[in-house]
Design an enzyme around this catalytic site. Structure first.
Site, PDB file in Angstrom:
ATOM      1  N   GLY A   1      50.300  65.022  -8.743  1.00  0.00           N
ATOM      2  CA  GLY A   1      50.351  63.883  -9.657  1.00  0.00           C
ATOM      3  C   GLY A   1      49.217  63.035  -9.849  1.00  0.00           C
TER       4      GLY A   1
ATOM      5  N   ASP B   1      54.340  69.295  -3.300  1.00  0.00           N
ATOM      6  CA  ASP B   1      54.724  68.494  -4.297  1.00  0.00           C
ATOM      7  C   ASP B   1      56.000  69.534  -4.952  1.00  0.00           C
ATOM      8  OD1 ASP B   1      53.294  66.535  -6.528  1.00  0.00           O
ATOM      9  OD2 ASP B   1      55.013  67.289  -7.219  1.00  0.00           O
TER      10      ASP B   1
ATOM     11  N   LEU C   1      56.896  69.040  -8.071  1.00  0.00           N
ATOM     12  CA  LEU C   1      56.593  69.369  -9.439  1.00  0.00           C
ATOM     13  C   LEU C   1      57.649  68.565 -10.260  1.00  0.00           C
ATOM     14  CD1 LEU C   1      55.226  72.906  -9.591  1.00  0.00           C
ATOM     15  CD2 LEU C   1      54.047  70.878  -9.371  1.00  0.00           C
ATOM     16  N   SER C   2      58.460  67.693  -9.497  1.00  0.00           N
ATOM     17  CA  SER C   2      59.493  66.919 -10.416  1.00  0.00           C
ATOM     18  C   SER C   2      58.925  66.104 -11.588  1.00  0.00           C
ATOM     19  CB  SER C   2      60.444  66.097  -9.614  1.00  0.00           C
ATOM     20  OG  SER C   2      59.788  65.182  -9.003  1.00  0.00           O
ATOM     21  N   ASN C   3      57.452  65.475 -11.346  1.00  0.00           N
ATOM     22  CA  ASN C   3      56.892  64.756 -12.271  1.00  0.00           C
ATOM     23  C   ASN C   3      55.435  65.135 -12.595  1.00  0.00           C
ATOM     24  OD1 ASN C   3      56.935  62.600 -14.355  1.00  0.00           O
ATOM     25  ND2 ASN C   3      56.209  61.208 -12.478  1.00  0.00           N
TER      26      ASN C   3
ATOM     27  N   SER D   1      52.286  49.129  -2.734  1.00  0.00           N
ATOM     28  CA  SER D   1      51.931  48.533  -4.266  1.00  0.00           C
ATOM     29  C   SER D   1      51.875  47.132  -4.006  1.00  0.00           C
ATOM     30  CB  SER D   1      52.979  48.999  -5.074  1.00  0.00           C
ATOM     31  OG  SER D   1      53.161  47.971  -6.304  1.00  0.00           O
TER      32      SER D   1
ATOM     33  N   TYR E   1      62.848  50.173  -6.783  1.00  0.00           N
ATOM     34  CA  TYR E   1      61.366  50.802  -6.428  1.00  0.00           C
ATOM     35  C   TYR E   1      60.605  49.663  -5.618  1.00  0.00           C
ATOM     36  CZ  TYR E   1      56.490  51.404  -7.216  1.00  0.00           C
ATOM     37  OH  TYR E   1      55.210  51.402  -7.189  1.00  0.00           O
TER      38      TYR E   1
ATOM     39  N   LYS F   1      59.184  50.307  -1.322  1.00  0.00           N
ATOM     40  CA  LYS F   1      57.833  50.426  -0.909  1.00  0.00           C
ATOM     41  C   LYS F   1      58.026  49.311   0.265  1.00  0.00           C
ATOM     42  CE  LYS F   1      55.715  53.018  -3.771  1.00  0.00           C
ATOM     43  NZ  LYS F   1      55.327  54.173  -3.319  1.00  0.00           N
TER      44      LYS F   1
ATOM     45  N   PHE G   1      47.103  47.635  -7.095  1.00  0.00           N
ATOM     46  CA  PHE G   1      47.231  47.045  -8.009  1.00  0.00           C
ATOM     47  C   PHE G   1      47.584  47.956  -9.254  1.00  0.00           C
ATOM     48  CE2 PHE G   1      47.262  42.721  -6.390  1.00  0.00           C
ATOM     49  CZ  PHE G   1      46.993  42.824  -5.106  1.00  0.00           C
TER      50      PHE G   1
ATOM     51  N   LEU H   1      51.257  50.588 -19.288  1.00  0.00           N
ATOM     52  CA  LEU H   1      50.713  50.057 -20.496  1.00  0.00           C
ATOM     53  C   LEU H   1      49.656  51.136 -20.921  1.00  0.00           C
ATOM     54  CD1 LEU H   1      49.623  47.817 -22.433  1.00  0.00           C
ATOM     55  CD2 LEU H   1      48.215  47.007 -20.516  1.00  0.00           C
TER      56      LEU H   1
ATOM     57  N   ARG I   1      59.143  41.493 -21.043  1.00  0.00           N
ATOM     58  CA  ARG I   1      59.886  42.817 -20.480  1.00  0.00           C
ATOM     59  C   ARG I   1      60.619  42.117 -19.269  1.00  0.00           C
ATOM     60  NH1 ARG I   1      56.735  47.958 -18.847  1.00  0.00           N
ATOM     61  NH2 ARG I   1      55.756  46.574 -17.506  1.00  0.00           N
TER      62      ARG I   1
HETATM   63  C1  UD1 Z   1      54.591  47.587 -12.383  1.00  0.00           C
HETATM   64  C2  UD1 Z   1      54.215  47.184 -10.780  1.00  0.00           C
HETATM   65  C3  UD1 Z   1      53.500  48.277  -9.833  1.00  0.00           C
HETATM   66  C4  UD1 Z   1      53.892  49.557  -9.900  1.00  0.00           C
HETATM   67  C5  UD1 Z   1      54.233  50.064 -11.476  1.00  0.00           C
HETATM   68  C6  UD1 Z   1      54.948  51.440 -11.461  1.00  0.00           C
HETATM   69  C7  UD1 Z   1      54.083  44.929 -10.495  1.00  0.00           C
HETATM   70  C8  UD1 Z   1      53.289  43.657 -10.308  1.00  0.00           C
HETATM   71  N1  UD1 Z   1      53.917  45.938 -10.690  1.00  0.00           N
HETATM   72  O1  UD1 Z   1      53.189  47.695 -12.780  1.00  0.00           O
HETATM   73  O2  UD1 Z   1      53.457  47.906  -8.513  1.00  0.00           O
HETATM   74  O3  UD1 Z   1      53.432  50.445  -9.346  1.00  0.00           O
HETATM   75  O4  UD1 Z   1      54.979  48.977 -12.032  1.00  0.00           O
HETATM   76  O5  UD1 Z   1      55.152  51.767 -12.909  1.00  0.00           O
HETATM   77  O6  UD1 Z   1      55.388  44.825 -10.032  1.00  0.00           O
HETATM   78  N2  UD1 Z   1      52.908  46.090 -21.029  1.00  0.00           N
HETATM   79  C9  UD1 Z   1      53.118  46.116 -22.560  1.00  0.00           C
HETATM   80  N3  UD1 Z   1      53.478  46.957 -23.260  1.00  0.00           N
HETATM   81  C10 UD1 Z   1      53.883  48.337 -22.699  1.00  0.00           C
HETATM   82  C11 UD1 Z   1      53.791  48.605 -21.354  1.00  0.00           C
HETATM   83  C12 UD1 Z   1      53.002  47.379 -20.529  1.00  0.00           C
HETATM   84  O7  UD1 Z   1      52.773  44.861 -23.085  1.00  0.00           O
HETATM   85  O8  UD1 Z   1      54.333  49.213 -23.549  1.00  0.00           O
HETATM   86  C13 UD1 Z   1      52.500  45.024 -20.352  1.00  0.00           C
HETATM   87  C14 UD1 Z   1      53.243  44.692 -19.332  1.00  0.00           C
HETATM   88  O9  UD1 Z   1      54.314  43.682 -19.864  1.00  0.00           O
HETATM   89  C15 UD1 Z   1      52.366  44.208 -18.014  1.00  0.00           C
HETATM   90  C16 UD1 Z   1      51.248  44.921 -18.294  1.00  0.00           C
HETATM   91  O10 UD1 Z   1      51.419  45.634 -19.560  1.00  0.00           O
HETATM   92  O11 UD1 Z   1      51.997  42.675 -18.418  1.00  0.00           O
HETATM   93  C17 UD1 Z   1      51.237  46.218 -17.302  1.00  0.00           C
HETATM   94  O12 UD1 Z   1      52.307  46.846 -17.347  1.00  0.00           O
HETATM   95  P1  UD1 Z   1      52.506  48.446 -16.447  1.00  0.00           P
HETATM   96  O13 UD1 Z   1      51.484  49.228 -16.708  1.00  0.00           O
HETATM   97  O14 UD1 Z   1      53.882  48.584 -16.767  1.00  0.00           O
HETATM   98  O15 UD1 Z   1      52.346  47.921 -14.977  1.00  0.00           O
HETATM   99  P2  UD1 Z   1      53.076  46.844 -14.122  1.00  0.00           P
HETATM  100  O16 UD1 Z   1      54.528  46.627 -14.666  1.00  0.00           O
HETATM  101  O17 UD1 Z   1      52.267  45.705 -13.824  1.00  0.00           O
END
Ligand code: UD1
Length: 343
Positions: A10, A31, A33-35, A125, A150, A154, A178, A200, A295
């Site tokens: 992964g 692993d 290999l599911s993801n 996490s 999820y 943890k 983080f 993101l 979201r």
């Molecule tokens: C969350 C969890 C983290 C976990 C992860 C698993 C919290 C604080 N964090 O991360 O522990 O391991 O999920 O996947 O709960 N965003 C956009 N557009 C997108 C995608 C994301 O604007 O298309 C923004 C989100 O709203 C957020 C930031 O980007 O503000 C980060 O998002 P993301 O990468 O999904 O991670 P977390 O949600 O912080």
């Protein structure tokens, strides 16, 4: 010295396998290999010159897992990454998350007890803190009610490990990540989301390369300087290096307690808009994005207090946000070439 890396094909697992091998550890990956993809093994081999041992099976299967540990009772330490991690999916399918993430952990702990394996590093996490009352978040900040199954797995996993360590000859390090982003400098390994990414960074790089039409920015009306949510992004290689240090700490018995907890972040909060700007600056590629509603389930802001990890582990995240976004882009480009070549 043999280290078991579950989930080693992964995203974070593969980077950690590389760092371990480069430090001379013998790595065995389990692993299902599911993801993830089996090709990751070839690329770990290309980077390090050594092919990790590999077994494909599901750690939720108790007999198969017991048999594995009997065969490999010479494992010195385990890093347990293998788990489901999509927050939204966990809300839709809670039992699938509890079964997968908890059964596998309990089977591993049983294997450790039965075979005298003493050391485990667990992939936790910052989600365990929810929206913290004070920032930055310290390791002794309160654990808040989980926002998703999820996150709850943890929290429960940390408790299962703690209670099991208490009454067995087991030493544990719980690492609370983080937001890991970026990829190895070789661009041979990186994050490989199956389907539409939730996170993101892969969404940004897939948009920039033309797989997605535009990035959806989830909310710009948060109480933050530019209105978008703030996270503590950490380069995956910095994160992987912290795992090697955690393993060394256990093997050299330098831990202060049987169960130790560390935050792994860079200690800086960046907003979604700042990540977009960094991506555009470091790559020179313009990103199409649109502001959407918030979201559900997202916290406003979270970043780590890194003092304890800096002091105790002698570890500090080194890479800048621009280095993180650029390396994520290099990986996306390399994926595009790979797919092109294969087609
Ligand atoms: C969350 C969890 C983290 C976990 C992860 C698993 C919290 C604080 N964090 O991360 O522990 O391991 O999920 O996947 O709960 N965003 C956009 N557009 C997108 C995608 C994301 O604007 O298309 C923004 C989100 O709203 C957020 C930031 O980007 O503000 C980060 O998002 P993301 O990468 O999904 O991670 P977390 O949600 O912080």
């Amino acid at each position: 010295m043999k280290i078991l890396v579950t989930g080693g094909t992964g995203y974070i697992g593969s980077h950690t396998a590389v760092e371990l091998q480069q430090k001379g550890y013998e790595v065995i990956i389990v692993d299902n290999l599911s993801n993830s993809s089996i090709e990751v093994l070839d690329n770990i081999t290309r980077i390090t010159g050594t092919r990790p041992l590999f077994e494909q099976f599901d750690l939720t299967e108790p007999e198969r897992t017991a048999e594995f540990f009997q065969t490999h009772s010479d494992i010195e330490a385990i890093i347990h990454f293998a788990a489901f991690k999509a927050v939204g999916e966990s809300v839709e399918k809670p039992l699938m998350y509890y079964r997968n993430n908890l059964d596998s952990l309990m089977n591993i702990l049983q294997g450790m007890i039965d075979n005298g394996i003493r050391n485990i590093v667990f992939s936790s996490s910052c989600t365990v803190y929810g929206q913290p009352d004070t920032l930055p978040v310290r390791e002794d900040s309160p654990i808040k009610k989980a926002w998703s199954p999820y996150g709850n797995t943890k929290q429960m996993s940390e408790e299962i490990i703690t209670f099991t360590s208490d009454v067995n000859d087991i030493y544990s390090i719980l690492l609370r990540y983080f937001n890991p982003i970026g990829a190895h400098e070789s661009a041979l390994i990186g994050e490989l989301p199956i389907g539409i990414p939730n996170c993101l960074m892969p969404y940004i790089t897939q948009t920039a390369i033309g797989i997605r039409e535009y990035l959806r920015v989830w909310g710009d009306d948060y109480p933050t300087p530019d209105g978008t949510a703030i996270r503590d992004y950490i380069h995956v290689v910095d994160l992987a290096k912290a795992h090697v240090i955690a393993i060394e700490r256990m093997i050299e018995k330098k831990g202060k307690e049987k169960v130790e907890v560390f935050n792994l972040g860079a200690g800086n909060g960046f907003s979604v808009m700042e990540v977009i700007k960094s991506f555009e600056r470091s790559t020179g590629v313009k990103l199409d994005y649109r502001i959407m509603d918030r979201r559900p389930g997202d916290v406003v802001e979270v970043w780590s207090d890194t003092e304890y990890a800096n002091k105790e582990l002698g570890w500090k995240a080194e890479k800048t946000l621009d280095e993180m976004t650029l390396s994520a882009w290099r990986w996306e480009e390399s994926l595009a070439k790979h797919i092109f070549k294969g087609s």
